[in-house]
Design a protein around this motif. Structure first.
Motif, mmCIF file in Angstrom:
data_model
loop_
_atom_site.group_PDB
_atom_site.id
_atom_site.type_symbol
_atom_site.label_atom_id
_atom_site.label_comp_id
_atom_site.label_asym_id
_atom_site.label_seq_id
_atom_site.Cartn_x
_atom_site.Cartn_y
_atom_site.Cartn_z
ATOM 1 N N ARG A 345 7.334 -13.156 25.042
ATOM 2 C CA ARG A 345 7.945 -13.793 23.880
ATOM 3 C C ARG A 345 7.581 -13.039 22.602
ATOM 4 N NH1 ARG A 345 5.453 -18.162 24.196
ATOM 5 N NH2 ARG A 345 6.810 -19.046 25.798
ATOM 6 N N SER A 349 10.563 -10.911 20.686
ATOM 7 C CA SER A 349 10.924 -11.523 19.404
ATOM 8 C C SER A 349 10.842 -10.523 18.270
ATOM 9 C CB SER A 349 10.012 -12.717 19.108
ATOM 10 O OG SER A 349 10.184 -13.729 20.080
ATOM 11 N N ASP A 352 15.188 -6.120 17.790
ATOM 12 C CA ASP A 352 16.578 -6.458 17.539
ATOM 13 C C ASP A 352 17.185 -7.001 18.837
ATOM 14 O OD1 ASP A 352 19.584 -5.240 17.798
ATOM 15 O OD2 ASP A 352 19.156 -5.901 15.755
ATOM 16 N N PRO A 353 17.984 -8.072 18.779
ATOM 17 C CA PRO A 353 18.536 -8.647 20.018
ATOM 18 C C PRO A 353 19.261 -7.637 20.899
ATOM 19 C CG PRO A 353 18.910 -10.138 18.183
ATOM 20 C CD PRO A 353 18.339 -8.880 17.593
ATOM 21 N N ALA A 356 16.585 -5.801 22.722
ATOM 22 C CA ALA A 356 15.976 -6.693 23.704
ATOM 23 C C ALA A 356 16.894 -6.858 24.913
ATOM 24 C CB ALA A 356 15.677 -8.047 23.066
ATOM 25 N N ILE A 375 11.450 -16.443 26.445
ATOM 26 C CA ILE A 375 11.748 -16.227 25.028
ATOM 27 C C ILE A 375 12.420 -17.459 24.438
ATOM 28 C CG2 ILE A 375 11.892 -13.741 25.320
ATOM 29 C CD1 ILE A 375 14.874 -13.905 25.464
ATOM 30 N N ASP A 376 12.562 -17.464 23.125
ATOM 31 C CA ASP A 376 13.190 -18.592 22.438
ATOM 32 C C ASP A 376 14.617 -18.821 22.945
ATOM 33 O OD1 ASP A 376 10.912 -18.896 20.956
ATOM 34 O OD2 ASP A 376 11.630 -17.640 19.297
ATOM 35 N N ASP A 378 17.435 -19.619 21.422
ATOM 36 C CA ASP A 378 18.519 -18.954 20.683
ATOM 37 C C ASP A 378 18.563 -17.466 21.016
ATOM 38 O OD1 ASP A 378 19.161 -21.353 19.526
ATOM 39 O OD2 ASP A 378 18.042 -20.974 17.672
ATOM 40 N N LEU A 379 17.386 -16.830 21.089
ATOM 41 C CA LEU A 379 17.348 -15.414 21.426
ATOM 42 C C LEU A 379 17.835 -15.191 22.849
ATOM 43 C CD1 LEU A 379 16.601 -12.493 20.785
ATOM 44 C CD2 LEU A 379 14.240 -13.015 21.460
ATOM 45 N N GLU A 382 21.591 -15.295 22.931
ATOM 46 C CA GLU A 382 22.189 -14.092 22.363
ATOM 47 C C GLU A 382 22.021 -12.894 23.295
ATOM 48 O OE1 GLU A 382 22.263 -11.794 18.039
ATOM 49 O OE2 GLU A 382 21.004 -13.558 18.356
ATOM 50 N N VAL A 383 20.855 -12.800 23.953
ATOM 51 C CA VAL A 383 20.622 -11.705 24.901
ATOM 52 C C VAL A 383 21.591 -11.809 26.071
ATOM 53 C CG1 VAL A 383 18.982 -10.800 26.600
ATOM 54 C CG2 VAL A 383 18.220 -11.300 24.273
ATOM 55 N N ARG A 605 23.718 -14.940 14.196
ATOM 56 C CA ARG A 605 22.680 -14.798 13.174
ATOM 57 C C ARG A 605 23.147 -13.967 11.976
ATOM 58 N NH1 ARG A 605 19.405 -10.138 13.587
ATOM 59 N NH2 ARG A 605 20.125 -8.680 15.178
#
Length: 711
Positions: A345, A349, A352-353, A356, A375-376, A378-379, A382-383, A605
């Motif tokens: 994490r 974090s 950059d997404p 990642a 990981i979070d 939201d991330l 997006e990933v 984002r």
């Protein structure tokens, strides 16, 4: 050798000036323990960048043989300046053990100044302070060496030139965070080292000070401090530049058995006065400075570390975890696959997404799911979106497990890593820059025949590559022009994210031939010219009904202002102009936003940045269009109020249209809908409604002026 130690060694070797500043924070005995085990060329480079009093204290604290060897690698002026600051008995023992008779004779000659001069009268052990310290750091330095401090504290730059003075009282009363350069007095009374007794006694500085610094020449380095009892001095002439080498630059592997590698590393032993704990504390400080100031360089060093040691370092050092994104992508992916959830994490974090996603895409099955779960939320979403390439695109066909090395990697380093990792289907290795952008490719045959010290980026040739969103048809067309064993795939920023291998290329060609045959018969999930009527109706009718609702909304807006339109009939003529222009402006914003979403240039984002951008574009375009529209309406109607009303409406409509054009696709995406399918419907509702509302609303507000000015 541990990964922590390797980082400390590389920092000492490549950045001696920064390493000197770190070692000055420790007691002389601690720094001496590390320097005495460091190869003499490297140690000499570090000592040359230390403040002379601190460097002399380190030399005095280390074994005489080590001190003599280090001094032998330095310029004669620097060696003499240091010897003047160590106790006389230590200086004599060092000179006796100097490895070269010429150096010994020269040092003996340089140590003494002519009798009766200021240089012969000074006390060379007086404490001097580097100008780049804070007042708190300077006070700590004074407390650590109280016997060498006098009431006046002399400040020198990194070239050992005298630049200022302050007294103990001023230092104690200064704010701790205040730079020493602001607390000191830059005008300093001084004596030349060759000044005779008469000149010394006649110097006007004695009226104000009871100690005067001695310098080698006017406005040059501080040579010491002369008092009524001859109190102290600091350094000599500027040193010439020098070239430093430790072990060969390519010798970063922990398996190296060279004489200057692990056996002679400064951290392989312990401090003679502090044990292993002291050595570890110094190495930790060096590692921290290296990771903070030169993260990309440190990451390149870590790529040569055994994988288990690298995983352990990233796991237990939060600062090292932030370097994961700077490692070669295949190395970084293997590291995060073995780290704990908390470390994963923290590491992802910081990225950059898009980067990642490139790392997570290299993982398989359970490892990928574990990382996404760590990981979070939201991330992770997006990933997943970034990894979800359209079917039959290059991104969907590629293998993300690609062998890539950063610029500066040598052939020997690359071969060592490849033997350890054993990548599948190796045909070429790729060279990337610090941003992971593709720089070139080296064929396996060329790699095998190249010299071990040659750099990959010097051998590499820029390869043909394809974008991750290239369709299968485009890839097949491209292969028809070039014969390739593998095709590297890059994202929208040019970063290497995978490779399409030979077998996949052949399969793509076969599938394209089959798809062409199916298309000729009209077989597809999406509607075609020959699709069935019920299928076409199901695809079209829902959106036609929604579009009908938007038309009723526009009619409702017009109905609200029917009295205004009845009084100024010119408004009815101009309504299509406002609605059409705002609609076109909104579609421009929609097109740009949809393209950005499709190519992964933007994500949710980035929404605030897109809105700010479209407001600026809308204002500037609105002003330009409003001026032209106002002039056209004035020449047509000869009515200034009507021209102003439509100009104001244009400005408002274009700003709202731009914001709506970028916001509607983002809102639909956040709701899990396809922005490309529904954006235009909702945009038409907003632009048409707001355009008519602003135009007719302003006309209603200024109806008195419009009716008066009507022709």
């Amino acid at each position: 050798m541990r990964a922590e130690e390797l980082l400390g060694i590389e920092f000492l070797r490549t950045h001696p000036e920064d390493a000197a500043r770190v070692l000055e924070r420790f007691a002389p005995a601690e720094s001496a323990g590390l320097l005495s085990g460091t190869p003499s060329l490297v140690a000499a480079a570090i000592v040359e960048h230390m403040v002379l009093t601190g460097a002399a204290s380190c030399l005095a604290a280390m074994p005489v043989e080590s001190a003599a060897t280090i001094l032998a690698e330095m310029s004669l002026d620097q060696s003499a300046a240091l010897l003047r600051r160590v106790p006389n008995d230590v200086a004599e023992r060092i000179i006796e053990r100097a490895p070269r008779n010429v150096v010994t004779a020269a040092l003996r000659m340089l140590v003494a100044y002519p009798e009766g001069t200021a240089g012969a009268l000074v006390d060379p052990t007086i404490l001097t302070l580097p100008v780049d310290l804070s007042c708190a750091e300077a006070l700590e330095r004074v407390r650590r060496e109280p016997k060498n401090a006098i009431y006046y504290l002399y400040v020198v730059d990194r070239e050992q030139r005298l630049v200022g003075v302050l007294n103990l009282r001023e230092l104690m009363l200064a704010e701790g965070a205040q730079p020493l350069a602001k607390a000191m007095h830059s005008t300093v009374a001084r004596l030349r080292s060759d000044a005779g007794e008469e000149e010394i006694l006649a110097h006007p500085g004695w009226r104000e000070y009871h100690a005067l610094p001695v310098v080698e020449r006017p406005a040059a380095s501080s040579a010491g401090s002369a008092t009524r009892r001859c109190a102290g001095w600091s350094t000599a002439a500027p040193r010439p530049p020098r070239s430093i080498r430790w072990w060969p630059p390519r010798c970063r592997s922990v398996r190296c058995t060279g004489s200057h590698c692990a056996a002679s590393s400064p951290v392989s032993g312990t401090s003679p006065r502090g044990g292993r704990a002291v050595a570890d504390s110094v190495v930790a400080a060096l590692r921290h400075e290296y990771l903070e100031r030169y993260p990309t360089e440190a990451a390149h060093v870590l790529e040569a570390v055994p994988e288990d040691e690298l995983v352990e370092l990233v796991e237990h050092d939060p600062q090292a975890a932030t370097l994961v994104g700077r490692l070669a992508p295949d190395v970084a992916a293997r590291v995060i696959a073995q780290n704990s959830n908390a470390t994963v994490r923290r590491a992802l974090s910081a990225l950059d997404p898009a980067r990642a996603a490139a790392l997570v895409a290299r993982l398989e099955g359970a490892a990928r799911q574990r990382v996404l779960g760590a990981i979070d939320r939201d991330l992770a979403r997006e990933v997943r979106e970034l990894m979800a390439y359209p079917p039959d695109s290059a991104g969907a066909l590629m293998d993300p497990r690609v062998s890539a090395f950063h610029i500066g990697t040598t052939v020997d380093e690359a071969v060592t890593i490849l033997r350890t990792k054993r990548p599948p289907e190796l045909g070429s290795v790729y060279v990337i820059d610090k941003e992971d952008q593709l720089v070139g490719a080296v064929a396996l045959g060329e790699l095998a025949t190249a010299g071990g010290t040659e750099r990959l980026d010097e051998l590499a040739k820029f390869p043909a590559s394809t974008n991750a969103f290239a369709t299968r048809e485009e890839i097949v067309d491209f292969l028809g022009q070039q014969r390739l064993a593998s095709l590297p795939v890059v994202d929208i920023h040019g970063r290497l994210i995978g490779v399409i291998r030979n077998q996949t290329l052949l399969a793509a060609t076969e599938q394209e031939a089959s798809a062409d045959m199916q298309t000729s018969f009209g077989v597809s999930k999406d509607e075609r010219a020959l699709s069935r009527v019920p299928f076409a109706v199901r695809q079209r009718l829902p959106w036609l009904q929604i579009n009908l609702a938007t038309a009723f909304f526009a009619a409702f807006i017009v109905g609200i202002f029917q009295d205004t339109i009845a009084r100024v009939t010119a408004l009815a003529v101009l309504m299509p102009v406002v609605a059409g222009e705002s609609g076109n402006s909104g579609m421009q914003a929609v097109a740009v936003t949809l393209r950005g979403l499709a190519l992964r240039e933007v994500s949710l984002r980035h929404w605030p940045r897109l809105v700010v951008k479209e407001i600026g574009v809308g204002v500037l375009n609105g002003i330009a269009v409003a001026v032209v529209t106002g002039l056209g309406v004035f020449f047509w109607s000869r009515s200034v109020p009507l021209a102003l009303v439509i100009s104001g409406s244009m400005l408002i409509s274009l700003v709202v249209a731009g914001v709506s054009g970028t916001s509607i696709p983002m809102i639909l995406k956040s709701l899990g809908q396809d922005p490309a399918q529904a954006s235009s419907i909702f945009l038409t509702t907003v632009t048409c409604g707001i355009g008519l509302l602003s135009f007719l609303g302003l006309a209603t507000i200024f109806i008195g002026l419009l009716t008066t000015a009507s022709p």
